[in-house]
Scaffold this motif. Sequence first.
Motif, short mmCIF file in Angstrom:
data_model
loop_
_atom_site.label_atom_id
_atom_site.label_comp_id
_atom_site.label_asym_id
_atom_site.label_seq_id
_atom_site.Cartn_x
_atom_site.Cartn_y
_atom_site.Cartn_z
N GLY A 75 -12.35 -29.64 -13.13
CA GLY A 75 -12.65 -30.79 -13.99
C GLY A 75 -12.23 -30.54 -15.43
N PHE A 76 -12.54 -29.36 -15.95
CA PHE A 76 -12.16 -29.03 -17.32
C PHE A 76 -10.65 -28.97 -17.46
CE2 PHE A 76 -11.24 -25.87 -20.64
CZ PHE A 76 -11.82 -26.52 -21.71
N THR A 77 -9.96 -28.39 -16.47
CA THR A 77 -8.50 -28.27 -16.52
C THR A 77 -7.83 -29.64 -16.49
OG1 THR A 77 -8.63 -26.12 -15.46
CG2 THR A 77 -6.50 -27.23 -15.41
N ILE A 78 -8.29 -30.51 -15.62
CA ILE A 78 -7.73 -31.87 -15.57
C ILE A 78 -7.92 -32.57 -16.91
CG2 ILE A 78 -8.12 -34.18 -14.60
CD1 ILE A 78 -8.47 -32.90 -11.91
N TYR A 79 -9.11 -32.47 -17.44
CA TYR A 79 -9.41 -33.11 -18.73
C TYR A 79 -8.48 -32.60 -19.83
CZ TYR A 79 -11.78 -33.79 -23.17
OH TYR A 79 -12.07 -34.08 -24.47
N LEU A 108 -20.49 -32.91 -11.14
CA LEU A 108 -20.68 -32.69 -9.71
C LEU A 108 -20.84 -31.20 -9.40
CD1 LEU A 108 -20.74 -34.09 -6.91
CD2 LEU A 108 -18.29 -33.70 -6.81
N GLY A 109 -20.02 -30.36 -10.02
CA GLY A 109 -20.14 -28.92 -9.80
C GLY A 109 -21.45 -28.37 -10.31
N THR A 110 -21.85 -28.78 -11.50
CA THR A 110 -23.11 -28.29 -12.07
C THR A 110 -24.30 -28.79 -11.25
OG1 THR A 110 -22.09 -28.29 -14.25
CG2 THR A 110 -24.48 -28.14 -14.18
N GLY A 111 -24.26 -30.07 -10.89
CA GLY A 111 -25.35 -30.63 -10.10
C GLY A 111 -25.45 -30.01 -8.72
N SER A 112 -24.32 -29.74 -8.09
CA SER A 112 -24.37 -29.12 -6.77
C SER A 112 -24.94 -27.71 -6.83
CB SER A 112 -22.99 -29.12 -6.12
OG SER A 112 -22.12 -28.25 -6.79
N LEU A 113 -24.63 -26.99 -7.89
CA LEU A 113 -25.19 -25.65 -8.02
C LEU A 113 -26.69 -25.70 -8.29
CD1 LEU A 113 -24.73 -22.67 -7.85
CD2 LEU A 113 -24.02 -22.68 -10.24
N VAL A 114 -27.14 -26.68 -9.05
CA VAL A 114 -28.58 -26.84 -9.25
C VAL A 114 -29.25 -27.13 -7.90
CG1 VAL A 114 -30.34 -28.33 -10.29
CG2 VAL A 114 -28.42 -27.52 -11.67
N ALA A 161 -25.87 -17.46 -10.56
CA ALA A 161 -25.94 -18.92 -10.39
C ALA A 161 -26.52 -19.59 -11.63
CB ALA A 161 -26.76 -19.27 -9.15
N CYS A 162 -27.53 -19.00 -12.21
CA CYS A 162 -28.11 -19.56 -13.44
C CYS A 162 -27.09 -19.53 -14.58
CB CYS A 162 -29.37 -18.79 -13.84
SG CYS A 162 -30.75 -19.05 -12.71
N ALA A 163 -26.32 -18.45 -14.68
CA ALA A 163 -25.29 -18.35 -15.72
C ALA A 163 -24.21 -19.41 -15.52
CB ALA A 163 -24.68 -16.96 -15.73
N VAL A 164 -23.83 -19.68 -14.26
CA VAL A 164 -22.81 -20.70 -14.00
C VAL A 164 -23.35 -22.09 -14.32
CG1 VAL A 164 -21.35 -21.74 -12.22
CG2 VAL A 164 -21.57 -19.27 -12.35
N VAL A 203 -22.59 -26.19 -20.80
CA VAL A 203 -21.83 -26.01 -22.05
C VAL A 203 -20.51 -26.77 -21.98
CG1 VAL A 203 -20.57 -24.28 -23.40
CG2 VAL A 203 -22.91 -23.83 -22.68
N VAL A 204 -19.83 -26.70 -20.83
CA VAL A 204 -18.57 -27.43 -20.67
C VAL A 204 -18.82 -28.93 -20.75
CG1 VAL A 204 -16.73 -27.98 -19.02
CG2 VAL A 204 -17.39 -25.61 -19.39
N LEU A 205 -19.88 -29.41 -20.11
CA LEU A 205 -20.20 -30.84 -20.18
C LEU A 205 -20.47 -31.29 -21.61
CD1 LEU A 205 -22.50 -31.47 -17.10
CD2 LEU A 205 -20.41 -32.69 -17.66
N ILE A 206 -21.26 -30.52 -22.32
CA ILE A 206 -21.59 -30.87 -23.71
C ILE A 206 -20.33 -30.86 -24.56
CG2 ILE A 206 -22.79 -30.06 -25.78
CD1 ILE A 206 -25.06 -29.15 -23.87
N GLY A 207 -19.47 -29.87 -24.34
CA GLY A 207 -18.22 -29.81 -25.09
C GLY A 207 -17.32 -30.99 -24.81
N MET A 208 -17.23 -31.41 -23.55
CA MET A 208 -16.37 -32.54 -23.20
C MET A 208 -16.92 -33.85 -23.77
SD MET A 208 -15.45 -31.48 -19.28
CE MET A 208 -14.58 -32.96 -18.86
#
Length: 135
Positions: free
Chosen positions: A47-51, A81-87, A114-117, A123-128
């Motif tokens: 997601g970050f790379t596409i953006y 989606l990635g962050t939510g799935s890991l949660v 997993a918590c670190a990811v 952080v990536v979401l907030i940055g985007m």
Amino acid sequence: MSDAVPPSTSDQLAQTRTDLAGNRTVMAADRTLMAWIRTALSMISFGFTIYKFLHGLSESATIHLRRPNGPRDLGLFLTLLGTGSLVAGLVQYTHLLRRIHVSVLRTSVTFYVACAVVILGLVVLIGMVSRAGPI
């Protein structure tokens, strides 16, 4: 006389087998959480790379997008989606360990990775969101 070990009682044998089954269950839960981590990390980074890639091409006027917010929306979706799935994976993991009476804080390093990811994904979401303006 020899130092022969007395035969195990059925209770001791059952306890040993139960302990081994518990260990196998914890290891299976760890492997499942590692699969969640791998999948979530792939979605977040993709997601970050596409953006960044499509946003960079759009800014340099190499391509003209019909929907200027398209790369951002797709990147946000995949990262969320990635962050939510890991949660969801972490919730599943902790629920399973509680059911078999194992402390989550005494488990392997997989839980902490997993918590670190999850933090990385946030952080990536907030940055985007903060760089691209309102959603």
